[in-house]
Design a protein around this motif. Structure first.
Motif, PDB file in Angstrom:
ATOM      1  N   GLU A  99      49.190  64.430  54.789  1.00  0.00           N
ATOM      2  CA  GLU A  99      49.966  64.035  53.612  1.00  0.00           C
ATOM      3  C   GLU A  99      49.116  63.201  52.656  1.00  0.00           C
ATOM      4  O   GLU A  99      49.221  63.318  51.445  1.00  0.00           O
ATOM      5  N   LEU A 100      48.256  62.376  53.210  1.00  0.00           N
ATOM      6  CA  LEU A 100      47.384  61.537  52.389  1.00  0.00           C
ATOM      7  C   LEU A 100      46.501  62.386  51.479  1.00  0.00           C
ATOM      8  O   LEU A 100      46.193  62.005  50.353  1.00  0.00           O
ATOM      9  N   ASP A 101      46.140  63.560  51.936  1.00  0.00           N
ATOM     10  CA  ASP A 101      45.301  64.464  51.149  1.00  0.00           C
ATOM     11  C   ASP A 101      46.003  64.951  49.878  1.00  0.00           C
ATOM     12  O   ASP A 101      45.351  65.428  48.959  1.00  0.00           O
ATOM     13  N   SER A 102      47.317  64.804  49.824  1.00  0.00           N
ATOM     14  CA  SER A 102      48.048  65.241  48.633  1.00  0.00           C
ATOM     15  C   SER A 102      48.070  64.176  47.535  1.00  0.00           C
ATOM     16  O   SER A 102      48.550  64.424  46.435  1.00  0.00           O
ATOM     17  N   PHE A 103      47.541  62.991  47.810  1.00  0.00           N
ATOM     18  CA  PHE A 103      47.489  61.928  46.804  1.00  0.00           C
ATOM     19  C   PHE A 103      46.222  62.066  45.971  1.00  0.00           C
ATOM     20  O   PHE A 103      45.157  62.389  46.489  1.00  0.00           O
ATOM     21  N   ASP A 104      46.370  61.816  44.676  1.00  0.00           N
ATOM     22  CA  ASP A 104      45.242  61.948  43.753  1.00  0.00           C
ATOM     23  C   ASP A 104      44.442  60.663  43.606  1.00  0.00           C
ATOM     24  O   ASP A 104      43.252  60.700  43.295  1.00  0.00           O
ATOM     25  N   ALA A 105      45.115  59.515  43.768  1.00  0.00           N
ATOM     26  CA  ALA A 105      44.453  58.240  43.472  1.00  0.00           C
ATOM     27  C   ALA A 105      44.941  57.149  44.416  1.00  0.00           C
ATOM     28  O   ALA A 105      46.048  57.209  44.960  1.00  0.00           O
ATOM     29  N   VAL A 106      44.090  56.157  44.586  1.00  0.00           N
ATOM     30  CA  VAL A 106      44.423  54.965  45.349  1.00  0.00           C
ATOM     31  C   VAL A 106      43.998  53.755  44.521  1.00  0.00           C
ATOM     32  O   VAL A 106      43.009  53.814  43.779  1.00  0.00           O
ATOM     33  N   VAL A 107      44.770  52.692  44.626  1.00  0.00           N
ATOM     34  CA  VAL A 107      44.416  51.417  43.987  1.00  0.00           C
ATOM     35  C   VAL A 107      44.310  50.390  45.092  1.00  0.00           C
ATOM     36  O   VAL A 107      45.236  50.246  45.898  1.00  0.00           O
ATOM     37  N   THR A 108      43.172  49.713  45.183  1.00  0.00           N
ATOM     38  CA  THR A 108      42.990  48.685  46.213  1.00  0.00           C
ATOM     39  C   THR A 108      42.388  47.427  45.602  1.00  0.00           C
ATOM     40  O   THR A 108      41.841  47.450  44.496  1.00  0.00           O
ATOM     41  N   GLY A 109      42.465  46.367  46.365  1.00  0.00           N
ATOM     42  CA  GLY A 109      41.697  45.174  46.075  1.00  0.00           C
ATOM     43  C   GLY A 109      40.372  45.284  46.817  1.00  0.00           C
ATOM     44  O   GLY A 109      40.036  46.338  47.362  1.00  0.00           O
ATOM     45  N   ALA A 110      39.613  44.202  46.837  1.00  0.00           N
ATOM     46  CA  ALA A 110      38.324  44.169  47.532  1.00  0.00           C
ATOM     47  C   ALA A 110      38.176  42.822  48.220  1.00  0.00           C
ATOM     48  O   ALA A 110      38.871  41.865  47.880  1.00  0.00           O
ATOM     49  N   ARG A 111      37.264  42.761  49.162  1.00  0.00           N
ATOM     50  CA  ARG A 111      36.967  41.478  49.815  1.00  0.00           C
ATOM     51  C   ARG A 111      35.841  40.760  49.092  1.00  0.00           C
ATOM     52  O   ARG A 111      35.873  39.562  48.899  1.00  0.00           O
ATOM     53  N   VAL A 112      34.814  41.530  48.686  1.00  0.00           N
ATOM     54  CA  VAL A 112      33.659  40.909  48.041  1.00  0.00           C
ATOM     55  C   VAL A 112      32.916  41.952  47.208  1.00  0.00           C
ATOM     56  O   VAL A 112      32.964  43.139  47.505  1.00  0.00           O
ATOM     57  N   ARG A 131      41.223  52.123  56.077  1.00  0.00           N
ATOM     58  CA  ARG A 131      40.047  52.832  55.568  1.00  0.00           C
ATOM     59  C   ARG A 131      40.401  54.202  54.986  1.00  0.00           C
ATOM     60  O   ARG A 131      39.865  54.606  53.958  1.00  0.00           O
ATOM     61  N   ALA A 132      41.305  54.946  55.610  1.00  0.00           N
ATOM     62  CA  ALA A 132      41.622  56.314  55.169  1.00  0.00           C
ATOM     63  C   ALA A 132      42.100  56.362  53.729  1.00  0.00           C
ATOM     64  O   ALA A 132      41.727  57.269  52.980  1.00  0.00           O
ATOM     65  N   ILE A 133      42.889  55.374  53.304  1.00  0.00           N
ATOM     66  CA  ILE A 133      43.407  55.484  51.932  1.00  0.00           C
ATOM     67  C   ILE A 133      42.338  55.214  50.883  1.00  0.00           C
ATOM     68  O   ILE A 133      42.479  55.624  49.736  1.00  0.00           O
ATOM     69  N   SER A 134      41.252  54.557  51.273  1.00  0.00           N
ATOM     70  CA  SER A 134      40.174  54.327  50.303  1.00  0.00           C
ATOM     71  C   SER A 134      39.155  55.459  50.302  1.00  0.00           C
ATOM     72  O   SER A 134      38.256  55.476  49.472  1.00  0.00           O
ATOM     73  N   LEU A 135      39.294  56.406  51.230  1.00  0.00           N
ATOM     74  CA  LEU A 135      38.313  57.484  51.342  1.00  0.00           C
ATOM     75  C   LEU A 135      38.849  58.871  50.994  1.00  0.00           C
ATOM     76  O   LEU A 135      38.081  59.738  50.600  1.00  0.00           O
ATOM     77  N   ILE A 136      40.148  59.099  51.149  1.00  0.00           N
ATOM     78  CA  ILE A 136      40.661  60.457  50.979  1.00  0.00           C
ATOM     79  C   ILE A 136      41.044  60.802  49.533  1.00  0.00           C
ATOM     80  O   ILE A 136      40.634  61.841  49.039  1.00  0.00           O
ATOM     81  N   PRO A 137      41.811  59.978  48.819  1.00  0.00           N
ATOM     82  CA  PRO A 137      42.136  60.353  47.429  1.00  0.00           C
ATOM     83  C   PRO A 137      40.881  60.480  46.566  1.00  0.00           C
ATOM     84  O   PRO A 137      39.868  59.819  46.807  1.00  0.00           O
ATOM     85  N   ASP A 138      40.959  61.331  45.548  1.00  0.00           N
ATOM     86  CA  ASP A 138      39.794  61.648  44.713  1.00  0.00           C
ATOM     87  C   ASP A 138      39.423  60.535  43.736  1.00  0.00           C
ATOM     88  O   ASP A 138      38.291  60.465  43.272  1.00  0.00           O
ATOM     89  N   ILE A 139      40.378  59.675  43.403  1.00  0.00           N
ATOM     90  CA  ILE A 139      40.135  58.572  42.454  1.00  0.00           C
ATOM     91  C   ILE A 139      40.417  57.255  43.166  1.00  0.00           C
ATOM     92  O   ILE A 139      41.463  57.091  43.787  1.00  0.00           O
ATOM     93  N   HIS A 140      39.474  56.338  43.074  1.00  0.00           N
ATOM     94  CA  HIS A 140      39.659  55.000  43.642  1.00  0.00           C
ATOM     95  C   HIS A 140      39.560  53.984  42.512  1.00  0.00           C
ATOM     96  O   HIS A 140      38.521  53.863  41.871  1.00  0.00           O
TER      97      HIS A 140
END
Length: 199
Positions: A99-112, A131-140
């Motif tokens: 299902e995660l593969d069907s997402f186009d983008a992810v928005v995250t924060g960062a540690r450093v 980790r998976a949500i920061s690696l699978i969508p095509d736009i981060h």
């Protein structure tokens, strides 16, 4: 004489009379320290070198800039605790990889963020997600506060917990074949958009 002792004896004999070689260049000196006021500029410059988009904004404009960075109609996933309102986005609750593969983008924060290398490190705490949500969508789209930026890798390592999973991001996912043809998006997001937030 044991095999180990024999090998060491041979090494010692081979090294007798061997001095420093003239053809070995001196060790490189470390880069001069970056002035604190230049850290953010260096980080932005290095991130852009990787073909990532870097945009500076005020904390009050983050939600608007995130919305502008995501194409219309894109399915967006957010990590728990990000604290940014993204219209129509889904908060990750352990969504399956299929299902995660069907997402186009992810928005995250960062540690450093590391100024010298333009690297962003996620330790997958609150607001960064697994980790998976920061690696699978095509736009981060990654939100990095300017007070999270440090000079170099050593400074970053002093802040990071080695027991946590760490994802080191230096630009969009890219690889080159034997002919050095660059291909993006093979093993991670094809597009990296960094929002550099003034604190």
């Amino acid at each position: 004489m044991t095999a180990r002792e024999e090998v060491l004896a041979r090494v010692r004999r081979a090294l007798v009379g061997v001095g420093p070689r003239a053809d070995i260049p001196p060790a490189p000196q470390s880069a001069p320290p970056i002035a604190p006021e230049d850290l953010v500029d260096r980080f932005a410059e290095r991130v852009a070198d990787y073909r990532a988009t870097v945009e500076r904004c005020a904390a009050t404009d983050v939600a608007l800039r995130v919305a502008e960075a995501i194409p219309d109609g894109a399915r967006v996933i957010l990590p728990y605790g990000l604290g940014i309102d993204v219209a129509g986005a889904t908060v990750d609750d352990g969504i399956s990889p299929v299902e995660l593969d069907s997402f186009d983008a992810v928005v995250t924060g960062a540690r450093v963020g590391i100024a010298e290398t333009g690297t962003i490190v996620l330790d997958h705490g609150t607001g960064q997600g697994r980790r998976a949500i920061s690696l699978i969508p095509d736009i981060h789209v990654c939100v990095v506060r300017d007070d999270q930026i440090v000079t170099d890798v050593l400074d970053a390592m002093n802040l990071l917990d080695p027991a946590r999973p760490l994802t080191w991001i230096s630009g969009p996912s890219a690889t080159s074949d034997i002919e050095l043809d660059r291909v993006e998006g093979v093993h991670g997001p094809r597009t990296l958009h960094v929002l550099l937030v003034e604190t």
